[in-house]
Structure formats: C-alpha cells, structure tokens
Motif scaffolding. Structure first.
Motif, PDB file in Angstrom:
ATOM      1  N   GLU A 151       0.778  -1.148  -0.133  1.00 31.72           N
ATOM      2  CA  GLU A 151       0.137  -0.014  -0.205  1.00 31.72           C
ATOM      3  C   GLU A 151       0.826   1.287  -0.011  1.00 31.72           C
ATOM      4  OE1 GLU A 151      -3.281   0.529  -0.490  1.00 31.72           O
ATOM      5  OE2 GLU A 151      -4.083  -1.501  -0.285  1.00 31.72           O
ATOM      6  N   LYS A 152       1.904   1.212   0.805  1.00 27.37           N
ATOM      7  CA  LYS A 152       2.935   2.550   0.677  1.00 27.37           C
ATOM      8  C   LYS A 152       3.492   2.452  -0.666  1.00 27.37           C
ATOM      9  CE  LYS A 152       3.944   2.416   5.784  1.00 27.37           C
ATOM     10  NZ  LYS A 152       4.961   2.097   6.730  1.00 27.37           N
ATOM     11  N   THR A 153       3.872   1.457  -1.103  1.00 26.49           N
ATOM     12  CA  THR A 153       4.590   1.668  -2.452  1.00 26.49           C
ATOM     13  C   THR A 153       3.554   2.178  -3.548  1.00 26.49           C
ATOM     14  OG1 THR A 153       5.857  -0.198  -1.868  1.00 26.49           O
ATOM     15  CG2 THR A 153       5.839   0.448  -4.281  1.00 26.49           C
ATOM     16  N   PHE A 154       2.291   1.711  -3.691  1.00 23.02           N
ATOM     17  CA  PHE A 154       1.144   1.893  -4.216  1.00 23.02           C
ATOM     18  C   PHE A 154       0.876   3.589  -4.182  1.00 23.02           C
ATOM     19  CE2 PHE A 154      -3.402   2.525  -5.596  1.00 23.02           C
ATOM     20  CZ  PHE A 154      -3.234   1.913  -6.721  1.00 23.02           C
ATOM     21  N   GLN A 155       0.898   4.217  -2.904  1.00 25.01           N
ATOM     22  CA  GLN A 155       0.783   5.464  -2.811  1.00 25.01           C
ATOM     23  C   GLN A 155       1.758   6.334  -3.322  1.00 25.01           C
ATOM     24  OE1 GLN A 155      -2.128   6.728  -1.347  1.00 25.01           O
ATOM     25  NE2 GLN A 155      -2.802   4.463  -1.275  1.00 25.01           N
ATOM     26  N   ARG A 156       2.915   6.044  -3.499  1.00 28.26           N
ATOM     27  CA  ARG A 156       3.926   6.744  -4.132  1.00 28.26           C
ATOM     28  C   ARG A 156       4.051   6.510  -5.540  1.00 28.26           C
ATOM     29  NH1 ARG A 156       7.133   4.071  -0.429  1.00 28.26           N
ATOM     30  NH2 ARG A 156       8.065   2.621  -2.017  1.00 28.26           N
ATOM     31  N   GLN A 157       3.607   5.510  -6.259  1.00 22.91           N
ATOM     32  CA  GLN A 157       3.514   5.259  -7.582  1.00 22.91           C
ATOM     33  C   GLN A 157       2.647   4.069  -7.942  1.00 22.91           C
ATOM     34  OE1 GLN A 157       8.118   3.569  -7.103  1.00 22.91           O
ATOM     35  NE2 GLN A 157       7.231   3.578  -9.325  1.00 22.91           N
ATOM     36  N   LYS A 158       1.609   4.370  -8.976  1.00 21.91           N
ATOM     37  CA  LYS A 158       0.681   3.314  -9.396  1.00 21.91           C
ATOM     38  C   LYS A 158       0.989   2.240 -10.173  1.00 21.91           C
ATOM     39  CE  LYS A 158      -2.379   6.020  -6.986  1.00 21.91           C
ATOM     40  NZ  LYS A 158      -1.666   6.335  -5.778  1.00 21.91           N
ATOM     41  N   TYR A 159       2.221   2.457 -10.856  1.00 21.02           N
ATOM     42  CA  TYR A 159       2.632   1.475 -11.906  1.00 21.02           C
ATOM     43  C   TYR A 159       4.205   1.081 -11.345  1.00 21.02           C
ATOM     44  CZ  TYR A 159      -1.237   2.282 -14.629  1.00 21.02           C
ATOM     45  OH  TYR A 159      -2.540   2.311 -15.005  1.00 21.02           O
ATOM     46  N   LEU A 160       4.499  -0.163 -11.603  1.00 20.59           N
ATOM     47  CA  LEU A 160       5.926  -0.355 -11.110  1.00 20.59           C
ATOM     48  C   LEU A 160       6.658  -0.876 -12.410  1.00 20.59           C
ATOM     49  CD1 LEU A 160       5.762  -2.417  -7.761  1.00 20.59           C
ATOM     50  CD2 LEU A 160       6.376  -0.095  -8.162  1.00 20.59           C
ATOM     51  N   GLY A 161       7.947  -0.436 -12.577  1.00 18.07           N
ATOM     52  CA  GLY A 161       8.843  -1.029 -13.562  1.00 18.07           C
ATOM     53  C   GLY A 161       9.274  -2.521 -13.134  1.00 18.07           C
ATOM     54  N   ALA A 162       9.820  -2.943 -14.131  1.00 17.50           N
ATOM     55  CA  ALA A 162      10.369  -4.517 -13.852  1.00 17.50           C
ATOM     56  C   ALA A 162      11.542  -4.582 -12.993  1.00 17.50           C
ATOM     57  CB  ALA A 162      10.830  -5.094 -15.256  1.00 17.50           C
ATOM     58  N   SER A 163      12.184  -3.548 -12.859  1.00 17.59           N
ATOM     59  CA  SER A 163      13.199  -3.667 -11.835  1.00 17.59           C
ATOM     60  C   SER A 163      12.925  -3.478 -10.394  1.00 17.59           C
ATOM     61  CB  SER A 163      14.395  -2.717 -12.072  1.00 17.59           C
ATOM     62  OG  SER A 163      13.946  -1.265 -12.221  1.00 17.59           O
ATOM     63  N   GLU A 164      11.725  -2.557 -10.243  1.00 20.40           N
ATOM     64  CA  GLU A 164      11.153  -2.038  -9.101  1.00 20.40           C
ATOM     65  C   GLU A 164      10.472  -3.071  -8.513  1.00 20.40           C
ATOM     66  OE1 GLU A 164       9.326   1.274 -11.024  1.00 20.40           O
ATOM     67  OE2 GLU A 164      10.262   2.676  -9.938  1.00 20.40           O
ATOM     68  N   ARG A 165       9.654  -3.850  -9.308  1.00 17.65           N
ATOM     69  CA  ARG A 165       8.796  -4.794  -9.203  1.00 17.65           C
ATOM     70  C   ARG A 165      10.012  -6.082  -8.615  1.00 17.65           C
ATOM     71  NH1 ARG A 165       6.005  -5.550 -13.536  1.00 17.65           N
ATOM     72  NH2 ARG A 165       7.509  -7.104 -14.546  1.00 17.65           N
ATOM     73  N   ARG A 166      10.789  -6.375  -9.329  1.00 17.70           N
ATOM     74  CA  ARG A 166      11.900  -7.405  -8.858  1.00 17.70           C
ATOM     75  C   ARG A 166      12.329  -7.288  -7.516  1.00 17.70           C
ATOM     76  NH1 ARG A 166      15.397  -6.616 -12.819  1.00 17.70           N
ATOM     77  NH2 ARG A 166      13.931  -7.401 -14.129  1.00 17.70           N
ATOM     78  N   LYS A 167      12.788  -5.849  -7.206  1.00 17.38           N
ATOM     79  CA  LYS A 167      13.078  -5.412  -5.892  1.00 17.38           C
ATOM     80  C   LYS A 167      12.254  -5.744  -4.663  1.00 17.38           C
ATOM     81  CE  LYS A 167      16.472  -2.022  -7.656  1.00 17.38           C
ATOM     82  NZ  LYS A 167      16.836  -0.715  -7.708  1.00 17.38           N
ATOM     83  N   LEU A 168      10.920  -5.195  -4.997  1.00 20.12           N
ATOM     84  CA  LEU A 168       9.959  -5.289  -3.933  1.00 20.12           C
ATOM     85  C   LEU A 168       9.635  -6.929  -3.785  1.00 20.12           C
ATOM     86  CD1 LEU A 168       8.033  -3.823  -2.339  1.00 20.12           C
ATOM     87  CD2 LEU A 168       6.449  -3.781  -4.103  1.00 20.12           C
ATOM     88  N   ALA A 169       9.409  -7.485  -4.723  1.00 16.98           N
ATOM     89  CA  ALA A 169       9.187  -9.177  -4.871  1.00 16.98           C
ATOM     90  C   ALA A 169      10.355  -9.689  -3.839  1.00 16.98           C
ATOM     91  CB  ALA A 169       9.118  -9.612  -5.979  1.00 16.98           C
ATOM     92  N   ALA A 170      11.313  -9.291  -3.925  1.00 20.49           N
ATOM     93  CA  ALA A 170      12.665 -10.097  -3.227  1.00 20.49           C
ATOM     94  C   ALA A 170      12.397  -9.596  -1.706  1.00 20.49           C
ATOM     95  CB  ALA A 170      13.918  -9.773  -3.860  1.00 20.49           C
ATOM     96  N   SER A 171      12.055  -8.445  -1.402  1.00 22.89           N
ATOM     97  CA  SER A 171      12.203  -7.886  -0.156  1.00 22.89           C
ATOM     98  C   SER A 171      11.128  -8.292   0.801  1.00 22.89           C
ATOM     99  CB  SER A 171      12.200  -6.429  -0.017  1.00 22.89           C
ATOM    100  OG  SER A 171      11.046  -5.960  -0.590  1.00 22.89           O
TER     101      SER A 171
END
Length: 88
Positions: free
Chosen positions: A45-65
């Motif tokens: 939710e916090k990430t979504f508030q900052r940006q509604k769409y994630l790029g591939a690298s951002e998605r990869r980092k978030l998934a790993a964390s």
C-alpha cells in the motif's frame, strides 16, 4: 490472525485442468488464494501511494524484499488499481 486476504493472484496460473483417471470426470481446480501478511499489505500500500505502476526492476526488488513472486506483485498492483478505479 496475522494474515490478510490481500488480493487474489488469479493471473498467476488462474485455473488448471486436472488430468482424470480412466472413468473419472475432469474437474477444474482454482489456484490457491495468496494470503498476504499485514506487513506485506502495508508495504504494498505504501509503495502504491507513491507510484501506481511499477517497472520491472522495481517489481523485482519489491518481490525479493517481501518474499513474493514478481507475478504476485504485478497482480496485486493490477487489482489495487482496479479497486481505486471503482472507488473513484
């Protein structure tokens, strides 16, 4: 009790056909619903508030964390954008 239902990961393998043994009918089995922890939902939710769409690298980092798959992250964001659209 520490888990939230979050959002379904339907696009990550939605339904599959189970091979039937001779004489049995085929039945459809839905993929199990992902139960996100409250910490995962809060971070998403916090990430979504900052940006509604994630790029591939951002998605990869978030998934790993968050110890989730990239498909689960992608699907969560898709579902969350649809929820926002319905609210508007």
């Amino acid at each position: 009790a520490d888990e939230s239902s979050g959002y379904e990961s339907e696009s990550a393998g939605g339904e599959r056909i189970v091979a039937a043994a001779p004489g049995e009918t085929r039945e459809r089995q839905r993929r199990a619903r992902t139960a996100f922890t409250s910490e995962q939902v809060c971070r998403l939710e916090k990430t979504f508030q900052r940006q509604k769409y994630l790029g591939a690298s951002e998605r990869r980092k978030l998934a790993a964390s968050l110890q989730l798959s990239e498909i689960q992250i992608k699907t969560w964001f898709q579902n969350r954008r649809m929820k926002l659209k319905r609210q508007i």
